[in-house]
Enzyme design. Structure first.
Site, PDB file in Angstrom:
ATOM      1  N   HIS A 259      21.214  -9.911  46.331  1.00 10.65           N
ATOM      2  CA  HIS A 259      20.632 -10.935  45.682  1.00 10.65           C
ATOM      3  C   HIS A 259      19.886 -12.163  46.607  1.00 10.65           C
ATOM      4  CE1 HIS A 259      23.899  -9.520  42.937  1.00 10.65           C
ATOM      5  NE2 HIS A 259      22.969  -9.593  42.149  1.00 10.65           N
TER       6      HIS A 259
ATOM      7  N   ASN B 136      20.193  -2.338  37.348  1.00  2.00           N
ATOM      8  CA  ASN B 136      21.662  -2.202  37.252  1.00  2.00           C
ATOM      9  C   ASN B 136      21.830  -0.551  36.509  1.00  2.00           C
ATOM     10  OD1 ASN B 136      23.105  -4.643  38.066  1.00  2.00           O
ATOM     11  ND2 ASN B 136      21.894  -5.652  36.520  1.00  2.00           N
TER      12      ASN B 136
ATOM     13  N   ASP C  49      25.941 -10.456  50.097  1.00  2.00           N
ATOM     14  CA  ASP C  49      25.930  -9.148  49.461  1.00  2.00           C
ATOM     15  C   ASP C  49      24.716  -8.276  49.788  1.00  2.00           C
ATOM     16  OD1 ASP C  49      23.837 -10.181  47.691  1.00  2.00           O
ATOM     17  OD2 ASP C  49      25.157 -10.076  46.016  1.00  2.00           O
TER      18      ASP C  49
ATOM     19  N   SER D  55      20.505 -10.299  36.968  1.00  2.00           N
ATOM     20  CA  SER D  55      21.053 -11.322  38.156  1.00  2.00           C
ATOM     21  C   SER D  55      19.867 -11.806  38.947  1.00  2.00           C
ATOM     22  CB  SER D  55      22.307 -10.645  39.023  1.00  2.00           C
ATOM     23  OG  SER D  55      21.656  -9.549  39.559  1.00  2.00           O
TER      24      SER D  55
ATOM     25  N   GLY E  19      24.108  -8.654  35.721  1.00  4.50           N
ATOM     26  CA  GLY E  19      24.857  -7.316  35.552  1.00  4.50           C
ATOM     27  C   GLY E  19      24.401  -6.376  34.475  1.00  4.50           C
TER      28      GLY E  19
END
Length: 199
Positions: free
Chosen positions: A170, A86, A167, A21, A58
């Site tokens: 990011h 991840n 979040d 991402s 992801g």
């Protein structure tokens, strides 16, 4: 005509970005992530290299390793590997991450692509032992395989909470020029070598 088109295509140089991402413009307007900024910089500086962004939000090292063989059929000259975060966020075994990264490096080397490995850090709440070993994994692999390393993709970004989306994981568009500037010094020599070998 077909043969001329084929030779033209084979003459064009490219860099493949295999990431998650952080490279796939998650939560950003298209064209504002560091990979898009890289393509724009190459055009501005008249560097004849195309950028192929094969990043998927992801994605894990396992996913990247599975996807890479098909991507290498495009014969990229440089492969940027930006994967592993991840894996760590899911608490996967470091041995598996290491094995997948090694396999990707070997696959890219097999087709004579130059490789740039990008390191990551994860939040300290995963425990100091795991977080430190995860971060150290990248430098160990880079030394072992003799490939250049960007130690930490989010250097100069991670310590600025205002540069993160809601979040808190990011980065916002404002951070992506800094991210590109973290990658650029290590990518530049690879691009120079690629272009000089073509002459």
């Amino acid at each position: 005509m077909a043969s001329a088109a084929t030779s033209d295509h084979s003459a064009s140089k490219s860099v493949l970005v295999l990431g998650d991402s952080l490279s796939a413009e998650y939560g950003l307007a298209r064209g504002t992530g560091w990979v898009a900024l890289l393509q724009k910089r190459l055009k501005t500086e008249n560097i004849p290299i195309d950028v192929i962004n094969a990043s998927i939000s992801g994605d894990t090292t396992s996913g990247g390793n599975a996807r890479l063989p098909a991507l290498l059929k495009q014969r990229p000259n440089i492969v940027i590997i930006e994967l592993g975060a991840n894996d760590a966020l899911r608490g996967l075994q470091l041995k598996a991450t290491e094995s997948n990264l090694l396999a990707m490096i070997a696959a890219a080397q097999k087709v004579n692509a130059k490789i740039l490995l990008i390191g990551m850090r994860i939040p300290p709440n995963y425990g100091p032992d795991y977080t430190n070993k995860f971060f150290a994994l990248y430098s160990t692999l880079a030394k072992q395989t003799k490939v250049p390393l960007v130690p930490f993709l989010l250097e100069g970004v991670a310590n600025k909470p205002e540069w993160f989306q809601a979040d808190r994981m990011h980065p916002t568009a404002e951070a992506h020029l800094t991210i590109l500037n973290n990658v650029w010094p290590k990518l530049q020599p690879l691009m120079k070598a690629t272009l000089s070998s073509a002459k």
